[in-house]
Design a protein around this motif. Structure first.
Motif, PDB file in Angstrom:
ATOM      1  N   UNK A  88      38.853  60.588   6.952  1.00  0.00           N
ATOM      2  CA  UNK A  88      39.037  61.614   5.929  1.00  0.00           C
ATOM      3  C   UNK A  88      38.273  62.882   6.307  1.00  0.00           C
ATOM      4  N   UNK A  89      38.771  64.013   5.856  1.00  0.00           N
ATOM      5  CA  UNK A  89      38.140  65.305   6.116  1.00  0.00           C
ATOM      6  C   UNK A  89      37.455  65.777   4.839  1.00  0.00           C
ATOM      7  N   UNK A  90      36.168  66.127   4.918  1.00  0.00           N
ATOM      8  CA  UNK A  90      35.467  66.600   3.703  1.00  0.00           C
ATOM      9  C   UNK A  90      36.135  67.845   3.127  1.00  0.00           C
ATOM     10  N   UNK A  91      36.023  67.986   1.824  1.00  0.00           N
ATOM     11  CA  UNK A  91      36.613  69.142   1.155  1.00  0.00           C
ATOM     12  C   UNK A  91      35.654  70.324   1.205  1.00  0.00           C
ATOM     13  N   UNK A  92      36.200  71.508   1.392  1.00  0.00           N
ATOM     14  CA  UNK A  92      35.427  72.746   1.320  1.00  0.00           C
ATOM     15  C   UNK A  92      35.912  73.512   0.095  1.00  0.00           C
ATOM     16  N   UNK A  93      35.029  73.762  -0.819  1.00  0.00           N
ATOM     17  CA  UNK A  93      35.401  74.476  -2.034  1.00  0.00           C
ATOM     18  C   UNK A  93      35.586  75.951  -1.743  1.00  0.00           C
ATOM     19  N   UNK A 129      43.255  63.203   2.524  1.00  0.00           N
ATOM     20  CA  UNK A 129      42.732  64.559   2.724  1.00  0.00           C
ATOM     21  C   UNK A 129      43.445  65.248   3.882  1.00  0.00           C
ATOM     22  N   UNK A 130      43.815  64.494   4.907  1.00  0.00           N
ATOM     23  CA  UNK A 130      44.528  65.085   6.043  1.00  0.00           C
ATOM     24  C   UNK A 130      45.963  65.451   5.667  1.00  0.00           C
TER      25      UNK A 130
END
Length: 365
Positions: free
Chosen positions: A67-72, A6-7
């Motif tokens: 990991x970085x959470x996803x933002x929709x 994710x990064x």
């Protein structure tokens, strides 16, 4: 040692690069970059080159963190989504994720911040919600001195992005219980920044339960604009002070007190029946002839900065950390830190002056 996929994606989007563009910089096939980002290929042995290509030389450590959470993108209300390029939107969201998931937790783990203070039981109409929130926050009936400070005092974290696009005004989202507001500094107008902050507050107050697919509707955006107008220019006091004529100079004279544009005041005056439709249209034609609607309006106010950022940076630098040290702790570049927290520039200048003075002292000694 695992590399955060994710990064990798996040850093690529912050750099404004497509997968193909990154592949070209590295001399790789685009499918390899896809493999890096879906975890099917490990970039560990090539991480130095990847970091360099993404504008983060020597910061391979950034990719080795959690990991970085996803933002929709669909969960965010962008006022100009239809005219916004996909890359512009993705970059703006990616930069905001550095704030929400890297810088924000860093601050929250080291400082006691105000708890979010947005009431749930509030009228659904923009005007009613603005009145109720002003009463709940005990703001009185006059102008608000600083919108950024007000949001921060009520538990809303404000960060800044420099999206080189007029299509990005501001946006917000909530992580856990913590609301974040992101303001674009590309537009230098302080009055526009204040209205943007109030607009995003309107979304947080009025639209927390709105279906994400409806967040870009004209109705939703109009409600946030109406809230911002009523919140910044409360009916009772603004009626007393607002000019009753179409004299632009009269509006300019009260602009510094209210901290909003003449255009916003004109619209509010019309909504309060202080100007006729003819006067309203005449004023906007006059402003268009002066170039105010497409460019900078006369009497431009300075942008508001963050009180919280200044306090955090002041505390950390007093503890002996430089801006470079702080960026290093976050595994970010100094430029990335300064974009999110423009106050850091002032502390970087102080360090330069201190270093220069020390050099002079050593030479003279």
């Amino acid at each position: 040692m695992a590399v955060s996929v994710s990064r990798l994606r996040l850093a690529r989007e912050v750099a404004g690069l497509s997968k193909k563009a990154l592949a070209d910089k590295l001399g790789l096939a685009p499918s390899t970059i896809t493999g890096y980002e879906d975890g099917s290929i490990s970039p560990l042995e090539n991480l130095g080159a990847v970091s360099e290509a993404l504008g983060m030389p020597g910061l391979e450590s950034f990719f080795l963190q959690s990991e970085v959470p996803e933002i929709s993108g669909g969960a965010i209300s962008f006022r100009s989504r239809r005219s916004m390029l996909k890359g512009t939107r993705n970059k703006a969201i990616a930069v905001s994720q550095l704030a929400a998931f890297v810088l924000g937790p860093f601050i929250e783990n080291r400082f006691v911040l105000p708890e979010p203070n947005i009431p749930e039981d509030i009228p659904h109409s923009p005007e009613g919600a603005a009145i109720a929130l002003r009463n709940y926050w005990k703001l009185g009936k006059g102008p608000i001195s600083n919108m950024v400070h007000l949001l921060e005092a009520n538990g809303i974290l404000v960060f800044f992005i420099n999206a080189d696009s007029k299509s990005v005004d501001a946006f917000n989202y909530t992580v856990g219980s913590r609301p974040f507001v992101f303001l674009n500094t590309f537009k230098p107008s302080g009055e526009r920044g204040r209205f943007d902050a109030a607009h995003e507050l309107g979304h947080l107050v009025l639209h927390r339960d709105v279906d994400h697919e409806k967040m870009d509707s004209k109705e939703i955006e109009a409600e946030a604009n109406d809230f911002a107008s009523a919140f910044l220019m409360p009916r009772e006091q603004f009626r007393m002070e607002c000019p009753r004529s179409q004299n632009l100079e009269a509006f300019l004279r009260i602009k510094p007190r209210w901290g909003v544009s003449v255009q916003a005041m004109t619209r509010r005056a019309k909504d309060l029946d202080l100007l006729t439709q003819w006067h309203y249209e005449s004023m906007f034609r006059h402003m268009s002839s002066k170039g105010w609607r497409s460019g900078a309006e006369a009497g431009q106010l300075p942008r508001e900065d963050s009180s919280l950022h200044f306090q955090v940076l002041n505390h950390l630098t007093d503890a002996g950390l430089s801006v470079a040290d702080i960026a290093g702790l976050l595994h970010l570049t100094i430029d990335q830190l300064v974009e999110l927290m423009p106050s850091a520039n002032s502390f970087r200048d102080v360090e330069v002056r201190k270093g220069f003075l020390k050099l002079i002292e050593n030479r003279d000694g």
